[in-house]
Scaffold this motif. Structure first.
Motif, PDB file in Angstrom:
ATOM      1  N   ALA A 175    -119.909  82.527  41.127  1.00 55.59           N
ATOM      2  CA  ALA A 175    -120.386  81.244  40.573  1.00 55.59           C
ATOM      3  C   ALA A 175    -120.126  80.125  41.577  1.00 55.59           C
ATOM      4  O   ALA A 175    -119.173  80.180  42.336  1.00 55.59           O
ATOM      5  CB  ALA A 175    -119.649  80.953  39.274  1.00 55.59           C
ATOM      6  N   ARG A 176    -120.990  79.134  41.546  1.00 45.13           N
ATOM      7  CA  ARG A 176    -120.793  77.990  42.445  1.00 45.13           C
ATOM      8  C   ARG A 176    -119.638  77.142  41.919  1.00 45.13           C
ATOM      9  O   ARG A 176    -119.603  76.796  40.730  1.00 45.13           O
ATOM     10  CB  ARG A 176    -122.077  77.160  42.525  1.00 45.13           C
ATOM     11  CG  ARG A 176    -122.082  76.174  43.665  1.00 45.13           C
ATOM     12  CD  ARG A 176    -123.488  75.699  43.938  1.00 45.13           C
ATOM     13  NE  ARG A 176    -124.311  76.731  44.558  1.00 45.13           N
ATOM     14  CZ  ARG A 176    -124.363  76.936  45.883  1.00 45.13           C
ATOM     15  NH1 ARG A 176    -123.673  76.203  46.703  1.00 45.13           N
ATOM     16  NH2 ARG A 176    -125.138  77.886  46.367  1.00 45.13           N
ATOM     17  N   THR A 177    -118.705  76.840  42.769  1.00 42.49           N
ATOM     18  CA  THR A 177    -117.537  76.045  42.366  1.00 42.49           C
ATOM     19  C   THR A 177    -117.390  74.870  43.327  1.00 42.49           C
ATOM     20  O   THR A 177    -117.977  74.874  44.409  1.00 42.49           O
ATOM     21  CB  THR A 177    -116.254  76.898  42.405  1.00 42.49           C
ATOM     22  OG1 THR A 177    -116.155  77.487  43.705  1.00 42.49           O
ATOM     23  CG2 THR A 177    -116.252  77.978  41.347  1.00 42.49           C
ATOM     24  N   GLU A 178    -116.602  73.902  42.911  1.00 43.93           N
ATOM     25  CA  GLU A 178    -116.417  72.694  43.739  1.00 43.93           C
ATOM     26  C   GLU A 178    -114.931  72.469  43.966  1.00 43.93           C
ATOM     27  O   GLU A 178    -114.115  72.734  43.072  1.00 43.93           O
ATOM     28  CB  GLU A 178    -116.981  71.468  43.004  1.00 43.93           C
ATOM     29  CG  GLU A 178    -118.470  71.516  42.732  1.00 43.93           C
ATOM     30  CD  GLU A 178    -119.311  71.363  44.002  1.00 43.93           C
ATOM     31  OE1 GLU A 178    -118.786  70.809  44.992  1.00 43.93           O
ATOM     32  OE2 GLU A 178    -120.464  71.814  43.994  1.00 43.93           O
ATOM     33  N   PRO A 179    -114.572  71.917  45.125  1.00 49.05           N
ATOM     34  CA  PRO A 179    -113.161  71.565  45.323  1.00 49.05           C
ATOM     35  C   PRO A 179    -112.755  70.418  44.400  1.00 49.05           C
ATOM     36  O   PRO A 179    -113.597  69.583  44.035  1.00 49.05           O
ATOM     37  CB  PRO A 179    -113.089  71.144  46.799  1.00 49.05           C
ATOM     38  CG  PRO A 179    -114.489  70.953  47.245  1.00 49.05           C
ATOM     39  CD  PRO A 179    -115.396  71.673  46.311  1.00 49.05           C
ATOM     40  N   SER A 180    -111.489  70.370  44.050  1.00 52.44           N
ATOM     41  CA  SER A 180    -110.980  69.286  43.210  1.00 52.44           C
ATOM     42  C   SER A 180    -111.067  67.960  43.974  1.00 52.44           C
ATOM     43  O   SER A 180    -111.222  67.943  45.204  1.00 52.44           O
ATOM     44  CB  SER A 180    -109.532  69.566  42.831  1.00 52.44           C
ATOM     45  OG  SER A 180    -108.727  69.504  44.002  1.00 52.44           O
ATOM     46  N   ALA A 181    -110.917  66.871  43.229  1.00 50.56           N
ATOM     47  CA  ALA A 181    -110.962  65.550  43.871  1.00 50.56           C
ATOM     48  C   ALA A 181    -109.829  65.412  44.891  1.00 50.56           C
ATOM     49  O   ALA A 181    -110.024  64.880  45.991  1.00 50.56           O
ATOM     50  CB  ALA A 181    -110.851  64.468  42.794  1.00 50.56           C
ATOM     51  N   ALA A 182    -108.643  65.929  44.528  1.00 47.78           N
ATOM     52  CA  ALA A 182    -107.486  65.816  45.437  1.00 47.78           C
ATOM     53  C   ALA A 182    -107.730  66.604  46.728  1.00 47.78           C
ATOM     54  O   ALA A 182    -107.434  66.120  47.832  1.00 47.78           O
ATOM     55  CB  ALA A 182    -106.235  66.322  44.726  1.00 47.78           C
ATOM     56  N   LEU A 183    -108.272  67.813  46.586  1.00 49.25           N
ATOM     57  CA  LEU A 183    -108.532  68.621  47.785  1.00 49.25           C
ATOM     58  C   LEU A 183    -109.635  67.980  48.629  1.00 49.25           C
ATOM     59  O   LEU A 183    -109.542  67.935  49.859  1.00 49.25           O
ATOM     60  CB  LEU A 183    -108.923  70.050  47.380  1.00 49.25           C
ATOM     61  CG  LEU A 183    -109.305  70.977  48.533  1.00 49.25           C
ATOM     62  CD1 LEU A 183    -108.166  71.140  49.545  1.00 49.25           C
ATOM     63  CD2 LEU A 183    -109.721  72.355  48.004  1.00 49.25           C
ATOM     64  N   SER A 184    -110.668  67.481  47.989  1.00 51.69           N
ATOM     65  CA  SER A 184    -111.763  66.824  48.722  1.00 51.69           C
ATOM     66  C   SER A 184    -111.230  65.643  49.541  1.00 51.69           C
ATOM     67  O   SER A 184    -111.635  65.436  50.690  1.00 51.69           O
ATOM     68  CB  SER A 184    -112.829  66.314  47.756  1.00 51.69           C
ATOM     69  OG  SER A 184    -113.449  67.397  47.131  1.00 51.69           O
ATOM     70  N   LYS A 185    -110.318  64.918  48.943  1.00 57.32           N
ATOM     71  CA  LYS A 185    -109.734  63.770  49.630  1.00 57.32           C
ATOM     72  C   LYS A 185    -108.933  64.233  50.852  1.00 57.32           C
ATOM     73  O   LYS A 185    -109.024  63.636  51.939  1.00 57.32           O
ATOM     74  CB  LYS A 185    -108.811  63.026  48.643  1.00 57.32           C
ATOM     75  CG  LYS A 185    -108.485  61.619  49.033  1.00 57.32           C
ATOM     76  CD  LYS A 185    -107.720  60.945  47.908  1.00 57.32           C
ATOM     77  CE  LYS A 185    -106.960  59.742  48.462  1.00 57.32           C
ATOM     78  NZ  LYS A 185    -105.999  59.200  47.531  1.00 57.32           N
ATOM     79  N   ALA A 186    -108.176  65.309  50.679  1.00 57.47           N
ATOM     80  CA  ALA A 186    -107.380  65.844  51.790  1.00 57.47           C
ATOM     81  C   ALA A 186    -108.284  66.363  52.912  1.00 57.47           C
ATOM     82  O   ALA A 186    -107.982  66.183  54.097  1.00 57.47           O
ATOM     83  CB  ALA A 186    -106.470  66.953  51.280  1.00 57.47           C
ATOM     84  N   VAL A 187    -109.387  67.004  52.533  1.00 57.64           N
ATOM     85  CA  VAL A 187    -110.341  67.524  53.533  1.00 57.64           C
ATOM     86  C   VAL A 187    -110.993  66.366  54.285  1.00 57.64           C
ATOM     87  O   VAL A 187    -111.168  66.408  55.507  1.00 57.64           O
ATOM     88  CB  VAL A 187    -111.405  68.424  52.849  1.00 57.64           C
ATOM     89  CG1 VAL A 187    -112.577  68.706  53.781  1.00 57.64           C
ATOM     90  CG2 VAL A 187    -110.771  69.722  52.379  1.00 57.64           C
ATOM     91  N   ALA A 188    -111.323  65.320  53.551  1.00 54.62           N
ATOM     92  CA  ALA A 188    -111.922  64.135  54.194  1.00 54.62           C
ATOM     93  C   ALA A 188    -110.951  63.529  55.201  1.00 54.62           C
ATOM     94  O   ALA A 188    -111.332  63.138  56.305  1.00 54.62           O
ATOM     95  CB  ALA A 188    -112.303  63.113  53.125  1.00 54.62           C
ATOM     96  N   SER A 189    -109.693  63.514  54.837  1.00 48.43           N
ATOM     97  CA  SER A 189    -108.680  62.915  55.704  1.00 48.43           C
ATOM     98  C   SER A 189    -108.410  63.795  56.937  1.00 48.43           C
ATOM     99  O   SER A 189    -108.302  63.303  58.056  1.00 48.43           O
ATOM    100  CB  SER A 189    -107.410  62.710  54.874  1.00 48.43           C
ATOM    101  OG  SER A 189    -106.328  62.476  55.689  1.00 48.43           O
ATOM    102  N   ALA A 190    -108.312  65.107  56.733  1.00 48.21           N
ATOM    103  CA  ALA A 190    -107.944  66.009  57.832  1.00 48.21           C
ATOM    104  C   ALA A 190    -109.121  66.367  58.739  1.00 48.21           C
ATOM    105  O   ALA A 190    -108.948  66.546  59.946  1.00 48.21           O
ATOM    106  CB  ALA A 190    -107.330  67.286  57.265  1.00 48.21           C
TER     107      ALA A 190
END
Ligand code: FE2
Length: 225
Positions: free
Chosen positions: A87-102
């Motif tokens: 199934a298609r899933t999405e990263p959580s808001a917290a993880l997305s924020k960390a990915v954006a930062s890193a």
């Protein structure tokens, strides 16, 4: 003894990226064999380990190469199955924020992860990890693992051994990695591992060993460890 965890989906659920034939061979033959050899080596040593993670850690420390390779492969594969989902899933808001930062966003993360997997020479694993709040892509050779590295939590892993993709993609590791990333990554699981690293959830662990009939001497030896 350790049991082989069942796949968290049907054998045909990851097609066409990973076919039923691949999963049946990969899980029922390769993964099963690593578990079987680990159990045999532990039985030979009269060892009643508490967890597979501890077996891996101790084997690494003692330089018990055969046990380390098989136990680490058993562990890596169990984690790998959890990292995928049809199934298609999405990263959580917290993880997305960390990915954006890193990484400056999901696309550079995708590119760097796939590049790391492509550049890796021979067999191994490519990981997304977090250590002291810092996301990092790492690769390990052969059966090596990042499990039980102090302070590090694995978030995601992709199997780079040819047995993972050769039936479906032949020698095209690039097609495997791209399809795997775009269609199969279980972002809910990755997000849960991210929460675990922050101490807000339980981290994934290999199923605990099931009790087997032991001699009193083996019980005593296990109790001392
Ligand atoms: Fe594998």
């Amino acid at each position: 003894m350790f049991t082989l965890p069942e796949l968290p989906y049907r054998y045909d659920a990851l097609a066409p990226i990973l076919s039923e034939a691949t999963l049946r061979t990969h899980h029922d033959k390769h993964h099963a064999k690593y578990v079987e050899v680990t159990n045999a080596l532990l039985a030979e040593a009269g060892s009643g380990a508490a967890s597979l993670e501890e077996v891996v850690e101790k084997a690494r420390r003692r330089g018990a190469r055969k046990l380390f390779n098989n136990a680490a492969q058993a562990l890596n594969h169990a984690f790998y199955w959890e990292c995928m989902n049809p199934a298609r899933t999405e990263p959580s808001a917290a993880l997305s924020k960390a990915v954006a930062s890193a990484f400056k966003g999901p696309e550079p993360l995708r590119r760097q992860f796939i590049e790391e997997g492509l550049d890796h020479f021979g067999s191994g694993w490519v990981w997304l990890t977090i250590r002291e709040g810092r996301l990092q892509i790492l690769a390990t050779h052969d059966g090596d693992t990042v499990m039980r590295v102090a302070g590090l939590t694995p978030l995601l892993v992709c199997d780079l051994w040819e047995h993972a993709y050769y039936l479906d993609h032949r020698n095209d590791r690039s097609a495997y990695l791209a399809g795997w990333w775009d269609r199969l990554v279980n972002w809910e699981f990755v997000s849960q591992q991210y929460e675990a690293a922050a101490g807000r959830a339980a981290a994934w662990a290999y199923p605990r060993p099931v009790a087997t009939a032991q001699t009193p001497a083996q019980d005593a030896a296990a109790a001392r460890r």
